[in-house]
Design an enzyme around this catalytic site. Structure first.
Site, short mmCIF file in Angstrom:
data_model
loop_
_atom_site.label_atom_id
_atom_site.label_comp_id
_atom_site.label_asym_id
_atom_site.label_seq_id
_atom_site.Cartn_x
_atom_site.Cartn_y
_atom_site.Cartn_z
N ASP A 93 0.76 -1.20 0.14
CA ASP A 93 -0.08 -0.23 0.23
C ASP A 93 0.94 0.92 -0.07
OD1 ASP A 93 -2.99 0.10 -0.51
OD2 ASP A 93 -2.70 -0.10 1.76
N GLU A 152 -13.31 -1.62 -2.42
CA GLU A 152 -14.74 -1.47 -1.02
C GLU A 152 -15.56 -0.76 -0.58
OE1 GLU A 152 -11.22 -0.65 1.57
OE2 GLU A 152 -12.49 -1.00 3.90
O1 KIV Z 1 -5.11 -1.88 4.12
C1 KIV Z 1 -5.70 -2.80 3.59
O2 KIV Z 1 -5.72 -4.06 4.42
C2 KIV Z 1 -6.51 -2.35 2.73
C3 KIV Z 1 -7.56 -4.04 2.59
C4 KIV Z 1 -9.06 -2.93 3.16
C5 KIV Z 1 -8.02 -4.06 1.62
O3 KIV Z 1 -6.72 -2.12 1.75
#
Ligand code: KIV
Length: 276
Positions: free
Chosen positions: A95, A193
């Site tokens: 991320d 989401e």
């Molecule tokens: O940060 C995370 O774990 C996500 C999930 C909600 C898919 O983006």
């Protein structure tokens, strides 16, 4: 590549973007989980999870914050690095934290860190049409991108809570259009989401890139859940789409295996996990 696999005793080649695309084309559901450390990474990899996300959800489930906003690039680099050591087959996505991609050049610098220092194979960022320039810039540099639409947890203070998105027809239509624009800009995967089933389905049918859902209904190409929710570790009120797979399992390995199986045979998500 295969020599390395033999040395590691693996029978299956690692998952890559082409594998995920082929799974979409062949209607084989893609099973995805988050992971934050090497031990759990090894478990989720062993049970056949196709994609592992080092999510900024680690701000909530590991660091104890109320939101994902405080997570830094250094945090994600560290957790991606340790997760990478546990994986053999799964595709590793990291991320991009809040404000780490506020311009194309900043996004590129941080994505390079996640890939070079962390070992990520793809980066995920939150945003719709507003992120097209960033996605395009990353794609021009051959950085694989997952674009996260629907509920965007990094925007929680702007939207006033973790709420279902796309319930009104205009927002739903905009989300479908955004997904197409993101794909055209170079996004390789979409993550959707917390939207009604119909929106998850419309996004999925409208683009050729794989669409992974979390609370987006059954008609998407794959499902992802936060590992600590699957294992029943997360305390307090949980979103409707969560299923605790630990309830009928004797071990974390069994619970994760049940999740993967339930995604593959489409028994997860069921109606109780969905939004209309
Ligand atoms: O940060 C995370 O774990 C996500 C999930 C909600 C898919 O983006």
């Amino acid at each position: 590549m295969y020599k390395q696999l033999e040395q590691r005793g693996m029978s299956e080649p690692p998952v890559n973007v082409s594998t995920l695309k082929k799974m979409k084309d062949e209607h084989e559901p893609i099973a995805c989980l988050t992971a934050y450390d090497a031990s759990f990474a090894l478990i989720v990899d062993r049970v056949g999870t196709d994609l592992v996300l080092v999510g900024d959800s680690l701000g909530m489930v590991i660091q104890g914050h109320d939101t994902t906003v405080p997570v830094t690039v250094d945090d994600i680099v560290y957790h991606t690095k340790v997760v990478a050591r546990g994986l053999s087959r799964a595709f590793l996505v990291a991320d991009m934290p809040f404000m780490s991609y506020s311009s194309p050049d900043q996004a590129l610098d941080n994505a390079v860190r996640l890939m070079q220092e962390g070992g990520a194979m793809m980066v995920k960022l939150e945003g719709g049409a507003g992120q097209l320039a960033v996605v395009e810039h990353l794609a021009q540099h051959d950085i694989p991108v997952c674009a996260h639409i629907g509920l965007k947890p990094q925007s929680v203070h702007k939207i006033g809570g973790f709420k279902v998105q796309g319930r009104d027809p205009d927002t739903a239509r905009r989300m479908v259009d955004d997904a197409s624009a993101l794909e055209a800009a170079g996004a390789d995967i979409l993550l959707v989401e917390c939207v009604p089933n119909e929106v998850g389905k419309a996004v999925t049918n409208n683009i050729t890139a794989p669409v992974i859902g979390i609370g987006a209904g059954p008609d998407v190409d794959g499902q992802i859940l936060v590992l600590y929710d699957v294992l029943g570790i997360t305390q307090g009120p949980l979103p409707r789409f969560v299923q605790n797979f630990m309830l009928e399992s004797d071990s974390a390995m069994e619970a994760c295996g049940r999740f993967v199986q339930a995604v593959r045979d489409r028994s997860y998500p069921s109606a109780e996990h969905c939004f209309s």
